[in-house]
Motif scaffolding. Structure first.
Motif, PDB file in Angstrom:
ATOM      1  N   MET A 277       0.848  -1.190   0.000  1.00 50.81           N
ATOM      2  CA  MET A 277       0.000   0.000   0.000  1.00 50.81           C
ATOM      3  C   MET A 277       0.891   1.250   0.000  1.00 50.81           C
ATOM      4  N   THR A 278       0.702   2.129  -0.969  1.00 55.58           N
ATOM      5  CA  THR A 278       1.528   3.347  -0.980  1.00 55.58           C
ATOM      6  C   THR A 278       0.779   4.487  -0.300  1.00 55.58           C
ATOM      7  N   ASN A 279      -0.448   4.757  -0.739  1.00 54.84           N
ATOM      8  CA  ASN A 279      -1.277   5.718  -0.027  1.00 54.84           C
ATOM      9  C   ASN A 279      -2.509   5.006   0.520  1.00 54.84           C
ATOM     10  N   PHE A 280      -3.196   5.650   1.478  1.00 55.68           N
ATOM     11  CA  PHE A 280      -4.503   5.169   1.914  1.00 55.68           C
ATOM     12  C   PHE A 280      -5.456   6.350   1.845  1.00 55.68           C
ATOM     13  N   LEU A 281      -5.910   6.613   0.631  1.00 55.10           N
ATOM     14  CA  LEU A 281      -6.813   7.744   0.401  1.00 55.10           C
ATOM     15  C   LEU A 281      -8.269   7.297   0.323  1.00 55.10           C
TER      16      LEU A 281
ATOM     17  N   GLU B  53       2.057  29.940   2.562  1.00 55.48           N
ATOM     18  CA  GLU B  53       2.884  28.852   2.031  1.00 55.48           C
ATOM     19  C   GLU B  53       2.073  28.013   1.056  1.00 55.48           C
ATOM     20  N   HIS B  54       2.763  27.491   0.040  1.00 50.92           N
ATOM     21  CA  HIS B  54       2.107  26.660  -0.952  1.00 50.92           C
ATOM     22  C   HIS B  54       2.273  25.187  -0.574  1.00 50.92           C
ATOM     23  N   VAL B  55       1.253  24.384  -0.907  1.00 47.03           N
ATOM     24  CA  VAL B  55       1.315  22.953  -0.609  1.00 47.03           C
ATOM     25  C   VAL B  55       2.504  22.279  -1.297  1.00 47.03           C
ATOM     26  N   ARG B  56       2.936  22.808  -2.432  1.00 44.52           N
ATOM     27  CA  ARG B  56       4.099  22.212  -3.092  1.00 44.52           C
ATOM     28  C   ARG B  56       5.303  22.172  -2.151  1.00 44.52           C
ATOM     29  N   GLU B  57       5.542  23.282  -1.489  1.00 37.78           N
ATOM     30  CA  GLU B  57       6.667  23.303  -0.549  1.00 37.78           C
ATOM     31  C   GLU B  57       6.312  22.543   0.737  1.00 37.78           C
ATOM     32  N   ALA B  58       5.148  22.863   1.305  1.00 34.72           N
ATOM     33  CA  ALA B  58       4.786  22.267   2.603  1.00 34.72           C
ATOM     34  C   ALA B  58       4.802  20.744   2.522  1.00 34.72           C
ATOM     35  N   ALA B  59       4.178  20.188   1.488  1.00 29.17           N
ATOM     36  CA  ALA B  59       4.104  18.727   1.360  1.00 29.17           C
ATOM     37  C   ALA B  59       5.493  18.126   1.170  1.00 29.17           C
ATOM     38  N   ALA B  60       6.272  18.748   0.283  1.00 31.25           N
ATOM     39  CA  ALA B  60       7.601  18.196  -0.004  1.00 31.25           C
ATOM     40  C   ALA B  60       8.492  18.239   1.237  1.00 31.25           C
TER      41      ALA B  60
ATOM     42  N   MET C 185      -5.881  16.219  -0.490  1.00 29.01           N
ATOM     43  CA  MET C 185      -5.289  14.876  -0.500  1.00 29.01           C
ATOM     44  C   MET C 185      -4.421  14.672  -1.748  1.00 29.01           C
ATOM     45  N   HIS C 186      -4.958  15.099  -2.875  1.00 31.47           N
ATOM     46  CA  HIS C 186      -4.228  14.841  -4.116  1.00 31.47           C
ATOM     47  C   HIS C 186      -2.957  15.680  -4.209  1.00 31.47           C
TER      48      HIS C 186
ATOM     49  N   PHE D  21      -1.158  16.731  -1.665  1.00 35.61           N
ATOM     50  CA  PHE D  21      -0.176  16.122  -0.761  1.00 35.61           C
ATOM     51  C   PHE D  21       0.377  14.827  -1.359  1.00 35.61           C
ATOM     52  N   ALA D  22      -0.500  14.013  -1.904  1.00 34.93           N
ATOM     53  CA  ALA D  22      -0.039  12.751  -2.502  1.00 34.93           C
ATOM     54  C   ALA D  22       0.923  13.018  -3.665  1.00 34.93           C
ATOM     55  N   LYS D  23       0.686  14.116  -4.366  1.00 33.27           N
ATOM     56  CA  LYS D  23       1.525  14.448  -5.517  1.00 33.27           C
ATOM     57  C   LYS D  23       2.897  14.964  -5.096  1.00 33.27           C
ATOM     58  N   TYR D  24       2.939  15.759  -4.046  1.00 36.06           N
ATOM     59  CA  TYR D  24       4.172  16.481  -3.725  1.00 36.06           C
ATOM     60  C   TYR D  24       4.938  15.959  -2.514  1.00 36.06           C
ATOM     61  N   ALA D  25       4.323  15.115  -1.678  1.00 35.87           N
ATOM     62  CA  ALA D  25       4.986  14.752  -0.420  1.00 35.87           C
ATOM     63  C   ALA D  25       6.108  13.739  -0.615  1.00 35.87           C
ATOM     64  N   GLY D  26       5.949  12.868  -1.588  1.00 36.77           N
ATOM     65  CA  GLY D  26       6.994  11.866  -1.811  1.00 36.77           C
ATOM     66  C   GLY D  26       7.009  10.746  -0.792  1.00 36.77           C
ATOM     67  N   VAL D  27       6.027  10.718   0.094  1.00 41.14           N
ATOM     68  CA  VAL D  27       5.882   9.628   1.069  1.00 41.14           C
ATOM     69  C   VAL D  27       4.398   9.260   1.131  1.00 41.14           C
ATOM     70  N   PRO D  28       4.072   8.101   1.709  1.00 42.03           N
ATOM     71  CA  PRO D  28       2.663   7.691   1.771  1.00 42.03           C
ATOM     72  C   PRO D  28       1.790   8.679   2.546  1.00 42.03           C
ATOM     73  N   ILE D  29       0.583   8.890   2.021  1.00 40.19           N
ATOM     74  CA  ILE D  29      -0.406   9.774   2.642  1.00 40.19           C
ATOM     75  C   ILE D  29      -1.561   8.918   3.167  1.00 40.19           C
ATOM     76  N   VAL D  30      -1.983   9.198   4.399  1.00 42.02           N
ATOM     77  CA  VAL D  30      -3.141   8.522   4.988  1.00 42.02           C
ATOM     78  C   VAL D  30      -4.257   9.550   5.170  1.00 42.02           C
ATOM     79  N   ASN D  31      -5.410   9.244   4.657  1.00 42.57           N
ATOM     80  CA  ASN D  31      -6.600  10.091   4.754  1.00 42.57           C
ATOM     81  C   ASN D  31      -7.205   9.980   6.157  1.00 42.57           C
TER      82      ASN D  31
END
Lengths: 319, 319, 319
Positions: free
Chosen positions: C1-5, C91-98, C127-128, C130-140
């Motif tokens: 499982m990579t994400n749990f959205l 702050e933008h989610v691109r930076e925050a998530a990464a 969710m999307h 964060f999933a796009k920019y975080a580079g780690v698994p995201i849990v909803n």
């Protein structure tokens, strides 16, 4: 120990004080007790010492900690039974307590008096509802009428600092412009009366007329409204403001002559000054007192870690 | 290292940078150092990177962490000496610092500039009062005039990314509609001047007239008000907004031509772009720059974990 | 499982349910999995159960946890691409998530629907992004349209309590004066449809006209607007309020006859009552139902710990 809501939950006060002093001497000796155990700390009100010292004590015992500001991190909680919940409170304590009790092995709760309704405050609804519904031990982190972790830390501090077998301890009211709860004063009186009954202290309360604490907390203590007379020969001066119990929650006077100064301390038996903190300097106590070698306020606050650790250890041992 | 308030607390900067890079390569090698040690993180202001990276670094070192939002979780703190505390601050730093110092082995503190009173801000009262009264090491998590954990992360980032022995580093002011503190700009200048003095970088600052940083931070750096000239041949462009030091705390211009774009980057020596974050996209820097391979902003933020870990390790080693 | 959205991230639902039940039977069996791993829990909205149960599950697995209230502890986050950030979001989610993805091995996120713009909410931007920019698994931890950790806990609860191989499960709308998101209703429908398709339940939805959930969530479920008919013979009644999907975010009725009472429960097959909590007593459900042996609400909330643990275990195993 199942709950720690008040002195009534303590079987052996001497042993509990000693346990706190043992923890202070050897903080990490009982880390096995808390393994795979979690304490949840719920704050309905602000906290500095209680928040940090209780976390620290739990971690010293090997526990996990989860801290939550109720009504800010989560929802407002309804405490009344049988109501139609169409107001601003989204969750009932029946559910909240039961659920948190499934995630936590122990729950600590801070919930101050509202100071609007004496009967309601003195019923200690929040503590009792949590104790009723949580299904796990509840620790009082300052409730409407009591602050027993503070009182235990105070007992530890007096034991450490006393120079005579039966020191004279004086609880003195201090002036303040805001109406504050009676919890610390009540609780200190309750615990000192127990110590007095055991022959460990001579306990006196001094406060202006109209500021007598509730009779069940005054107990056998002598109330002396003349503060000069009360301070004479004291070994410990314990300062605290509280709002009126009689005219409930009211500020009847801000008389600055009730603030503790070095002149006051000179009437004592080279006495020590105690206060639970936070303290407003120069409003309630002078800088000179707080910065003198007679002040125990920092040591007293430091002992909050050890009072919490003694209580949590006692609860963990019973699991 | 006893405190980490500014560069002055660093004995050997090269070694500290290397320690951060070692932590990055092997995060969990020093977990024994933090065993039974607790760091308290106090936030007078918001935080994302500092909050998370410092917690993470402490946990990597085996420490326990306790996080508190001052004035929200707890009380407002009075910093002035000798005052009558009859206002909205319920506790004095003398007590708060000393008490937290009894619960924590290290204290990290974030307290931004008020930007109302230059003398007061530049006295760094909060850091100095905590350092004076806490009795344990204090770590600056961004103060009124400095952000040294950021500057150390910046040094690590430049060391990792540099392609020449003595890269040209340009600190450029960016436009913003809000008055922001000078702390990051000051601190970066302070650290880059030290690197320049050691022959490690060529350091230039560019900003509009009226936005020169305080002389003690500008140091020996060249200030070039013509930004095109400043950018020419740069290996690193470090962007940051700050309000005026001269007309203290004022926004004198929002000139959008000071925002960094790809046109600007093309004047550099295939330079890298750095910013401490958070950054307002397209106000201060264009999307194109931030999303280009030349941007180091994420790696730079990631290095906050390792700068914090290097500092905490140094402090723990001294205990 | 990579994400749990959402349910789409689950390969084998039966196995995941069983994994939750195994965790409940033996909470600390997998502590090695989380060693030196950290989960960051980001709350854009209030939380009690999710906040505590997810922390607890992570700690059961040996993980470190870092909790942050976004926009309160840190900055507001911009989610839109390509905008000029001159508003209140710093702050933008691109930076925050990464960046958070560099400090955390897994990120859990709670971000409710705004209920102003259906298209935007149903795009699940937070969710999307964060999933796009975080580079780690995201849990909803509950998003605009789904609450899958709740749905998994609900599946576990039904498996534990069912008395027949293919119980009849009825999702019923409840009255409320505030507009609430559709997330829990949507998600429960999505998961129950999967269970129905596997022959594990018979699934029915009952709600007033105008309150039908989005078609993609209703799926193959039968909608019966006559609630008496829907309740007949039910093994599980799952109550929840949601605002209208058709007239998006609106409260069309507060008809109190949709509140669940013991009279309603008597139409069922000695059915159990479920609700995700918090629940407003006597507005949505009567005290009598919640306090009856037929109520599963506490067990259901307790199972949040085990659903989170099953999901985190699955993610950790894949690392």
């Amino acid at each position: 120990m199942t709950n720690f809501l008040s002195l009534a939950d303590v079987n052996d006060l001497d042993a509990l004080i000693q346990s706190g002093r043992d923890a202070k001497a050897n903080p990490f000796a009982d880390q096995h007790l808390g393994k795979n155990k979690t304490i949840g700390l719920l704050f309905f009100n602000s906290s500095l010492r209680t928040r940090l010292s209780t976390q620290k004590a739990a971690q010293n015992l090997g526990m996990q900690t989860m801290v939550m500001n109720v009504g800010q991190d989560s929802w407002g909680l309804e405490m009344e039974e049988g109501v139609l919940m169409n107001g601003d409170k989204a969750e009932h304590v029946r559910e909240a307590a039961a659920v948190i009790g499934r995630y936590c092995d122990i729950i600590g709760i801070r919930a101050f008096a509202g100071l609007q309704d004496r009967v309601s405050d003195y019923q200690e609804q929040v503590m009792h509802q949590f104790a009723k519904y949580a299904g796990v031990p509840i620790v009082n982190l300052e409730s409407a009428t009591r602050h027993p972790l503070q009182s235990l830390a105070d007992c530890i501090t007096i034991e450490e600092a006393k120079l005579t077998a039966r020191p004279k301890v004086v609880l003195t009211w201090l002036p303040h412009f805001k109406p504050l709860p009676q919890a610390v004063g009540n609780s200190f009186a309750e615990w000192m009366n127990a110590r007095a009954n055991a022959g460990k202290v001579d306990f006196v309360i001094t406060n202006p007329e109209g500021y007598d604490l509730a009779p069940e907390f005054v107990g056998n203590a002598r109330i002396i409204h003349n503060r000069e007379e009360a301070f004479a020969g004291a070994d410990f001066i314990y300062g605290k403001n509280w709002s009126s119990y009689e005219q409930y929650g009211k500020v009847l006077t801000m008389d600055p002559s009730w603030a503790v100064t070095m002149d006051d301390m000179q009437r004592t038996n080279n006495g020590k000054f105690m206060h639970c903190l936070p303290v407003r300097r120069n409003l309630k106590v002078s800088d000179a007192v707080l910065d003198s070698p007679q002040s125990l306020v920092i040591e007293q606050a430091a002992n909050r870690e050890w009072s919490a650790q003694a209580v949590l250890k006692e609860i963990l041992k019973g699991m």
